[in-house]
Design an enzyme around this catalytic site. Structure first.
Site, PDB file in Angstrom:
ATOM      1  N   ASP A  16      -3.614  -3.504   7.149  1.00  0.00           N
ATOM      2  CA  ASP A  16      -4.886  -4.255   8.904  1.00  0.00           C
ATOM      3  C   ASP A  16      -6.156  -4.423   8.557  1.00  0.00           C
ATOM      4  O   ASP A  16      -6.829  -5.241   9.485  1.00  0.00           O
ATOM      5  CB  ASP A  16      -4.343  -3.669  10.470  1.00  0.00           C
ATOM      6  CG  ASP A  16      -2.410  -3.707   9.791  1.00  0.00           C
ATOM      7  OD1 ASP A  16      -1.972  -4.190   9.344  1.00  0.00           O
ATOM      8  OD2 ASP A  16      -2.776  -2.180  10.967  1.00  0.00           O
ATOM      9  N   LYS A  19      -5.404  -9.597   5.982  1.00  0.00           N
ATOM     10  CA  LYS A  19      -4.907 -10.319   4.529  1.00  0.00           C
ATOM     11  C   LYS A  19      -4.953 -11.340   5.323  1.00  0.00           C
ATOM     12  O   LYS A  19      -5.324 -12.493   4.894  1.00  0.00           O
ATOM     13  CB  LYS A  19      -4.233  -9.544   3.747  1.00  0.00           C
ATOM     14  CG  LYS A  19      -5.069  -8.315   3.302  1.00  0.00           C
ATOM     15  CD  LYS A  19      -3.770  -7.087   2.813  1.00  0.00           C
ATOM     16  CE  LYS A  19      -2.733  -6.432   3.752  1.00  0.00           C
ATOM     17  NZ  LYS A  19      -3.303  -5.880   4.707  1.00  0.00           N
ATOM     18  N   GLY A  43       2.216  -6.905   8.778  1.00  0.00           N
ATOM     19  CA  GLY A  43       2.757  -8.097   9.780  1.00  0.00           C
ATOM     20  C   GLY A  43       1.327  -8.304  10.029  1.00  0.00           C
ATOM     21  O   GLY A  43      -0.473  -8.283   9.813  1.00  0.00           O
ATOM     22  N   HIS A  44       0.994 -10.125   9.280  1.00  0.00           N
ATOM     23  CA  HIS A  44      -0.635 -10.276   8.580  1.00  0.00           C
ATOM     24  C   HIS A  44      -0.681 -11.686   9.967  1.00  0.00           C
ATOM     25  O   HIS A  44       0.669 -12.669  10.390  1.00  0.00           O
ATOM     26  CB  HIS A  44      -0.056 -11.453   7.421  1.00  0.00           C
ATOM     27  CG  HIS A  44       0.183 -10.066   6.454  1.00  0.00           C
ATOM     28  ND1 HIS A  44      -0.326 -10.209   5.210  1.00  0.00           N
ATOM     29  CD2 HIS A  44       0.403  -8.713   6.406  1.00  0.00           C
ATOM     30  CE1 HIS A  44       0.154  -9.296   4.505  1.00  0.00           C
ATOM     31  NE2 HIS A  44       0.023  -8.717   5.072  1.00  0.00           N
ATOM     32  N   GLN A 225      -0.148  -4.170   2.692  1.00  0.00           N
ATOM     33  CA  GLN A 225      -0.217  -2.736   3.000  1.00  0.00           C
ATOM     34  C   GLN A 225      -2.004  -2.506   2.773  1.00  0.00           C
ATOM     35  O   GLN A 225      -2.510  -3.873   2.011  1.00  0.00           O
ATOM     36  CB  GLN A 225       0.073  -1.505   2.712  1.00  0.00           C
ATOM     37  CG  GLN A 225       1.650  -1.576   3.500  1.00  0.00           C
ATOM     38  CD  GLN A 225       2.771  -2.715   3.087  1.00  0.00           C
ATOM     39  OE1 GLN A 225       3.127  -2.677   1.547  1.00  0.00           O
ATOM     40  NE2 GLN A 225       3.261  -3.167   3.481  1.00  0.00           N
TER      41      GLN A 225
HETATM   42  P1  GDP Z   1      -3.446  -7.765   7.977  1.00  0.00           P
HETATM   43  O1  GDP Z   1      -2.342  -6.750   7.725  1.00  0.00           O
HETATM   44  O2  GDP Z   1      -4.237  -7.198   6.735  1.00  0.00           O
HETATM   45  O3  GDP Z   1      -3.326  -9.368   7.886  1.00  0.00           O
HETATM   46  O4  GDP Z   1      -3.902  -7.313   9.090  1.00  0.00           O
HETATM   47  P2  GDP Z   1      -3.532  -7.646  11.261  1.00  0.00           P
HETATM   48  O5  GDP Z   1      -3.010  -9.058  10.806  1.00  0.00           O
HETATM   49  O6  GDP Z   1      -2.358  -7.182  10.918  1.00  0.00           O
HETATM   50  O7  GDP Z   1      -4.720  -6.769  11.098  1.00  0.00           O
HETATM   51  C1  GDP Z   1      -5.957  -7.881  11.784  1.00  0.00           C
HETATM   52  C2  GDP Z   1      -6.291  -8.273  13.403  1.00  0.00           C
HETATM   53  O8  GDP Z   1      -7.048  -8.593  13.447  1.00  0.00           O
HETATM   54  C3  GDP Z   1      -5.498  -9.127  13.738  1.00  0.00           C
HETATM   55  O9  GDP Z   1      -4.830  -9.349  15.123  1.00  0.00           O
HETATM   56  C4  GDP Z   1      -5.860 -10.559  13.778  1.00  0.00           C
HETATM   57  O10 GDP Z   1      -6.212 -11.005  14.426  1.00  0.00           O
HETATM   58  C5  GDP Z   1      -7.656 -10.004  13.934  1.00  0.00           C
HETATM   59  N1  GDP Z   1      -9.204 -10.320  12.655  1.00  0.00           N
HETATM   60  C6  GDP Z   1      -8.912 -10.796  11.933  1.00  0.00           C
HETATM   61  N2  GDP Z   1      -9.923 -10.680  11.174  1.00  0.00           N
HETATM   62  C7  GDP Z   1     -11.353 -10.570  12.431  1.00  0.00           C
HETATM   63  C8  GDP Z   1     -12.434 -10.470  12.527  1.00  0.00           C
HETATM   64  O11 GDP Z   1     -12.957 -10.935  11.732  1.00  0.00           O
HETATM   65  N3  GDP Z   1     -12.864 -10.539  14.242  1.00  0.00           N
HETATM   66  C9  GDP Z   1     -11.577  -9.771  14.453  1.00  0.00           C
HETATM   67  N4  GDP Z   1     -12.339  -9.640  16.033  1.00  0.00           N
HETATM   68  N5  GDP Z   1     -10.572  -9.983  14.649  1.00  0.00           N
HETATM   69  C10 GDP Z   1     -10.405 -10.214  13.402  1.00  0.00           C
HETATM   70  P1  IMO Z   2      -0.277  -4.619   6.335  1.00  0.00           P
HETATM   71  O1  IMO Z   2       0.204  -5.606   4.942  1.00  0.00           O
HETATM   72  C1  IMO Z   2      -0.526  -0.168   8.024  1.00  0.00           C
HETATM   73  C2  IMO Z   2       2.181   2.839   7.361  1.00  0.00           C
HETATM   74  C3  IMO Z   2       2.643   2.895   8.077  1.00  0.00           C
HETATM   75  C4  IMO Z   2       3.001   4.497   7.646  1.00  0.00           C
HETATM   76  C5  IMO Z   2       3.330   4.257   5.728  1.00  0.00           C
HETATM   77  C6  IMO Z   2       4.380   4.393   5.159  1.00  0.00           C
HETATM   78  O2  IMO Z   2       0.091  -5.332   8.114  1.00  0.00           O
HETATM   79  O3  IMO Z   2      -1.567  -3.959   6.267  1.00  0.00           O
HETATM   80  P2  IMO Z   2       6.201   2.782   5.149  1.00  0.00           P
HETATM   81  O4  IMO Z   2       7.302   1.533   6.239  1.00  0.00           O
HETATM   82  O5  IMO Z   2       6.115   1.454   4.495  1.00  0.00           O
HETATM   83  O6  IMO Z   2       7.422   3.431   4.553  1.00  0.00           O
HETATM   84  O7  IMO Z   2       5.095   3.157   6.080  1.00  0.00           O
HETATM   85  O8  IMO Z   2       2.926   2.823   5.806  1.00  0.00           O
HETATM   86  N1  IMO Z   2       2.209   1.081   6.767  1.00  0.00           N
HETATM   87  C7  IMO Z   2       1.010  -0.049   7.234  1.00  0.00           C
HETATM   88  N2  IMO Z   2       0.055  -0.072   7.715  1.00  0.00           N
HETATM   89  N3  IMO Z   2      -0.529  -2.149   7.831  1.00  0.00           N
HETATM   90  C8  IMO Z   2       0.916  -2.384   6.920  1.00  0.00           C
HETATM   91  O9  IMO Z   2       0.816  -3.199   6.748  1.00  0.00           O
HETATM   92  C9  IMO Z   2       1.929  -1.211   6.253  1.00  0.00           C
HETATM   93  N4  IMO Z   2       3.130  -0.856   6.565  1.00  0.00           N
HETATM   94  C10 IMO Z   2       2.820   0.301   6.289  1.00  0.00           C
HETATM   95  O10 IMO Z   2       3.036   2.949   9.401  1.00  0.00           O
HETATM   96  O11 IMO Z   2       1.800   5.430   7.340  1.00  0.00           O
HETATM   97 MG    MG Z   3      -0.555  -5.886   9.512  1.00  0.00          MG
END
Ligand code: GDP
Ligand code: IMO
Ligand code: MG
Length: 424
Positions: A16, A19, A43-44, A225
């Site tokens: 998270d 990416k 979840g991107h 991840q």
């Molecule tokens: P990913 O899994 O690495 O793609 O990241 P996620 O989407 O799960 O989580 C990142 C969260 O931070 C999302 O809700 C994005 O919209 C938000 N986000 C990304 N970059 C920024 C930033 O620079 N500032 C803020 N405030 N939010 C951001």
């Molecule tokens: P993105 O790509 C954050 C965590 C789960 C759990 C562990 C194992 O959005 O960054 P799994 O379902 O993969 O067997 O769970 O890994 N986990 C993540 N945490 N971002 C993710 O993906 C994750 N994908 C799995 O919360 O601790």
């Molecule tokens: Mg994510």
């Protein structure tokens, strides 16, 4: 980027990091975006033109026109969830069928894999991993134990193969005394998903990638991840079941190590984790709560609260080493805009002794050693160029670059595509 090489973008923390946003921002520089591991546990999130999208299995290059997107062999794919995600995108006007290719060698997440995920978690009791419940662990387990079903299997005599795998899973569930499930509805949707997937080019993605490279196309690999969730190098056993690190791109797409170019490592200006497991810099106080509120730190897939803490430079140095990171990207610095004081963990105290390396066990007897900084106390969300950064922030970046011995080339100051500062 170097011709004939592929660049890799991956998370350096517990996922998270942002990416999805950065892949979308970088996509105009590339012809191809490819996912190499993970599945719908990811979840991107991407935001542009006032719209927000969350991608789970589809690469984040899908919104920038004319690019090829590939789901590689290292990915695990749930046909029902894939169909849901793809149809939503098509409804919002994004054509997929000519732009998205799926590896025949990618493994299928069956409905019973998701039940097994629940059953294994239940059996672990208080030691449960806190998985996303998407069947990731059981699907990769079947892959390495040579029991998996692959995308390529859906082309011929699929029903028989499916039935045999399902039967084996049901026997395992019976042995675990796990009876609390009914997959009949899910199974119907899953089979619809199988038919839907047949409308996409199902390819030998390793050949596709090499042909694209040979014809001079540029490729960006999108990790899911983060390094601290890697099955070998993460906080085992509180990890996911794939190799999230740079080497995972070689395995999950069929690319030789000598073809890797730049490795972009993404980190937040602080740190988060969702699910169970050790987290040395976790904050249990008001500061942790402020980071969660200001950063909207709730899971993109499960909606779970993310645990929040200060940036951990010991863990980041380790992640940079394992991945061979050449360029850093720092996300969400805007979340700290209002803080009086900012802390960075520069070393650990392990049983009273200061260490600067990432040890085998980060769960017991670890205490972070912090360096403190005055906050920059400036709203950075509308900044358009790095020359507008407040001095305290520029100094902080310089400190991180010295500590991490790697340049920070992009700074993200908000969730929108436009809120991105490319540094010279
Ligand atoms: P990913 O899994 O690495 O793609 O990241 P996620 O989407 O799960 O989580 C990142 C969260 O931070 C999302 O809700 C994005 O919209 C938000 N986000 C990304 N970059 C920024 C930033 O620079 N500032 C803020 N405030 N939010 C951001
Ligand atoms: P993105 O790509 C954050 C965590 C789960 C759990 C562990 C194992 O959005 O960054 P799994 O379902 O993969 O067997 O769970 O890994 N986990 C993540 N945490 N971002 C993710 O993906 C994750 N994908 C799995 O919360 O601790
Ligand atoms: Mg994510």
């Amino acid at each position: 980027m170097e011709t004939g090489k592929v660049d890799v973008l991956l998370g350096l923390q517990w996922g998270d990091e942002g990416k999805g946003k950065v892949v979308d921002v970088l996509t105009p520089r590339y012809d191809v975006v490819a996912r190499f591991q993970g599945g719908p546990n990811a979840g991107h999130t991407l935001e542009f033109d006032g719209q927000k999208y969350v991608l789970r299995s589809i690469p984040s290059g899908i919104f920038q026109g004319g690019k090829v997107n590939i789901i590689g062999n290292g990915v695990v794919i749930a046909p029902d969830l894939f169909m849901e995600e793809a149809k939503d995108l098509e409804k919002s006007g994004h054509e997929l069928k000519t732009r998205l290719r799926i590896s025949k060698k990618a493994h299928l997440i069956m409905p019973t894999h998701r039940i097994l995920d629940r059953a294994y978690e239940a059996a672990k009791g208080k030691d449960k991993v806190g998985t996303t419940g998407k069947g990731i662990g059981p699907t990769y387990t079947d892959k390495v134990s040579r029991n998996g079903l692959r995308v390529g299997d859906i082309i011929d005599c699929f029903e028989e193969k499916y039935a045999a795998h399902k039967e084996r899973h049901l026997a395992m569930l019976k042995a675990l005394d796990f009876n609390d499930f009914d997959i009949s509805e899910t199974e119907k949707k899953w089979m619809e998903g199988i038919e839907y997937m047949k409308q996409f080019p199902l390819v030998d993605s390793e050949h596709e990638i090499h042909n694209l490279l040979r014809s001079g196309k540029s490729i960006l690999c999108e990790g899911a991840q983060g390094t601290m969730l890697d099955v070998d190098f993460g906080s085992y056993p509180f990890v996911t079941s794939s190799n999230t690190i740079c080497a995972g791109a070689c395995i999950g797409l069929g690319i030789g190590p000598n073809k890797i170019g730049d490795v972009y490592g993404i980190m937040k200006a602080y740190c988060t984790r969702v699910g169970a497991g050790p987290f040395p810099t976790e904050l249990f106080d008001e500061t942790g709560k402020s980071i969660r509120d200001l950063g909207h730190e709730y899971g993109a897939v499960t909606g779970r609260e993310r645990r929040c803490g200060w940036i951990d430079l010991v863990a980041l140095r380790y992640a940079i080493m394992i991945n061979g990171v050449t360029k850093l990207i720092m996300m969400k610095s805007d979340v700290l805009d209002s803080f009086d004081t900012i802390k960075a963990c520069v070393a650990y105290k392990q049983n009273g002794k200061v260490i600067d390396y990432f040890p085998y066990d980060i769960e017991h007897g670890i205490e972070p050693v912090y360096q403190e900084f005055k906050g920059w106390k400036t709203d950075m969300t509308k900044i358009t160029n790095e020359i507008q950064f407040p001095k305290a922030f520029t100094d902080y970046i310089a400190f991180l670059e010295r500590q991490l011995e790697t340049p920070i080339t992009i700074v993200s100051i908000g969730p929108d595509r436009e809120q991105t500062i490319i540094r010279n």
